[in-house]
Design an enzyme around this catalytic site. Structure first.
Site, PDB file in Angstrom:
ATOM      1  N   GLU A 135       0.838  -1.200   0.000  1.00 25.67           N
ATOM      2  CA  GLU A 135       0.000   0.000   0.000  1.00 25.67           C
ATOM      3  C   GLU A 135       0.878   1.256   0.000  1.00 25.67           C
ATOM      4  OE1 GLU A 135      -2.363  -1.518   3.021  1.00 25.67           O
ATOM      5  OE2 GLU A 135      -3.928  -2.123   1.638  1.00 25.67           O
ATOM      6  N   GLU A 136       1.946   1.211   0.798  1.00 28.07           N
ATOM      7  CA  GLU A 136       2.883   2.341   0.829  1.00 28.07           C
ATOM      8  C   GLU A 136       3.409   2.625  -0.579  1.00 28.07           C
ATOM      9  OE1 GLU A 136       5.977   2.142   3.781  1.00 28.07           O
ATOM     10  OE2 GLU A 136       7.298   3.501   2.682  1.00 28.07           O
ATOM     11  N   ARG A 137       3.746   1.563  -1.295  1.00 30.74           N
ATOM     12  CA  ARG A 137       4.363   1.749  -2.623  1.00 30.74           C
ATOM     13  C   ARG A 137       3.355   2.237  -3.653  1.00 30.74           C
ATOM     14  NH1 ARG A 137       8.139  -3.525  -1.342  1.00 30.74           N
ATOM     15  NH2 ARG A 137       9.484  -2.333   0.049  1.00 30.74           N
ATOM     16  N   GLY A 174       2.809   5.842  -2.889  1.00 30.83           N
ATOM     17  CA  GLY A 174       3.969   6.629  -3.333  1.00 30.83           C
ATOM     18  C   GLY A 174       3.917   6.892  -4.832  1.00 30.83           C
TER      19      GLY A 174
END
Ligand SMILES: Cc1cc2nc3c(=O)[nH]c(=O)nc-3n(C[C@H](O)[C@H](O)[C@H](O)COP(=O)(O)OP(=O)(O)OC[C@H]3O[C@@H](n4cnc5c(N)ncnc54)[C@H](O)[C@@H]3O)c2cc1C
Length: 386
Positions: A241-243, A246
């Site tokens: 999810e972070e990626r 981003g």
């Protein structure tokens, strides 16, 4: 990806928020090296933006990831990367594992206030000696009665100086590196937690970053997310999810760089004609815009797969890699056409150039993304698929 009126409504809410509540203050916050995070998060919480895909039972909107993606993309319109980064940490880096695997108590105590904007969270994975090599981290959480006693430190932690809790990855046993880790939610006012002074960064100046030290910090074992020893796996999921966040967040930021450069080059004249009339320049900007559309398509594709509940590791890694690489290409390429003005600290392109540089490093460096992609292609030496 088909967008509904609900997507458009979220897009407009975030865009208005960026225009009214973030952009007028960016210069001041960048200069100060901080922004009033609790105040800004409370306003976002009131709008529901901190819990778009979080469960309704804890105050979220209960929508799928595509709505979150739209918000991440729109936050890219901010005139600085630091504030969107702080928001992304809250929505897509330190809370997905709590929402997915946390107990009801954890969700009530930390997730609901994070969604409401009453608490600020941070994510503690990296250490001085273990950034890319997550499995090699050294912070420990040893059992003592019903508690864990935490010792160690975490490095480069975004939001940490003002955070109310940290989602911490620590070793809870001496088992193998992928099986000895747990994610634990630690209140940041726990005795034994201290900070370095703010780290002085190249970019993302308005977001606060520090090193955190844990010296015999006591936390109840029930603050662990999910089963003991599953922290590495949960963090790898949380990274997806972070990626994606981003990658999505970079899209509009880069388009903004291109459109500002078009405006500048239309006005700026050399040798009696606007810079923009040089074919080398308008062709280059068209090429960069094409690349941004390709990044958008890749990111949307990853999102669609994620919504279907499929493994998104390959596409999320590709989107993150492309976002980092393209971010550097677009900001560097555009800055060039601003000449000496582009080299000035307060120039918008100069800020974007510094801010976007983080994308190729944080949340898994480009080379780590390449390693993951190679693993999935079966081309990593010694790890070929049968
Ligand atoms: C502004 C900022 C905010 C951050 N926020 C957070 C946060 O909130 N929480 C958190 O946990 N962390 C955070 N980080 C840490 C970030 O995730 C790490 O910096 C990143 O994962 C890289 O780790 P490292 O710095 O230790 O680099 P290293 O692991 O030392 O690697 C250095 C470089 O070597 C290359 N490299 C590494 N491994 C390989 C390999 N196997 N093959 C080829 N090349 C390789 C890469 O180019 C890499 O950039 C933040 C960092 C910054 C700068």
């Amino acid at each position: 990806m088909i967008f509904t009126p609900e997507h458009d409504a979220i897009r407009k809410t975030v865009r208005d928020f960026v225009e009214k509540e973030i952009n007028p203050h960016c210069d001041e916050w960048e200069e100060a090296g901080e922004f009033p995070i609790h105040e800004v998060f409370k306003k976002l919480g009131n709008l529901g933006i901190l819990g778009i895909q979080k469960p309704e039972a804890y105050g979220g909107m209960g929508l799928d990831y595509s709505y979150n993606l739209v918000a991440a993309e729109e936050l890219g319109m901010a005139h600085c990367g630091g504030v969107p980064l702080a928001i992304g940490v809250q929505t897509d880096m330190c809370t997905p594992a709590i929402a997915r695997f946390g107990s009801d108590e954890l969700k009530r105590t930390f997730l609901a206030p994070a969604i409401a904007g009453d608490m600020v969270g941070c994510i503690g994975v990296s250490e001085v000696g273990a950034g890319s090599d997550v499995a090699g981290l050294k912070t420990t959480a040893r059992k003592d009665g019903d508690d864990y006693i935490i010792n160690g430190s975490k490095m480069w932690i975004t939001n940490s100086p003002k955070a109310d809790f940290i989602c911490l990855l620590a070793n809870t046993s001496d088992d193998k590196p992928h099986k000895n880790k747990s994610l634990i939610v630690v209140p940041m006012n726990s005795p034994g937690i201290t900070f370095s002074k703010h780290l002085n960064k190249l970019g993302m100046r308005s977001s606060e970053t520090a090193q955190i030290f844990f010296d015999d910090v006591r936390v109840p074992q029930r603050y662990r997310i999910g089963a003991e020893g599953t922290g590495f796996m949960m963090q790898m999921l949380q990274f997806q999810e972070e990626r994606m966040w981003g990658a999505a967040n970079v899209i509009k930021a880069l388009e903004n760089c291109i459109s500002q450069t078009i405006d500048y080059c239309r006005e700026r004249k050399t040798f009696g004609q606007p810079l923009l009339d040089n074919q080398v320049i308008h062709f280059r900007l068209a090429e960069l815009q094409t690349e941004v559309e390709a990044l958008r398509a890749l990111t949307y594709q990853a999102c669609e797969l994620h919504i279907q509940g499929k493994d998104v590791t390959r596409l999320a890694s590709m989107a993150k890699l492309k976002a980092g690489r393209l971010g550097r290409e677009v900001t560097d390429g555009c800055l060039q056409y601003w000449g000496g003005n582009g080299f000035m600290w307060d120039n918008p392109l100069s800020r974007a150039f510094r801010d976007v540089r983080l994308v190729s490093i944080g949340g898994g460096a480009d080379e780590i993304m390449l390693g993951i992609i190679c693993k999935m292609m079966g081309t990593l030496p010694g790890k070929r698929r049968g």
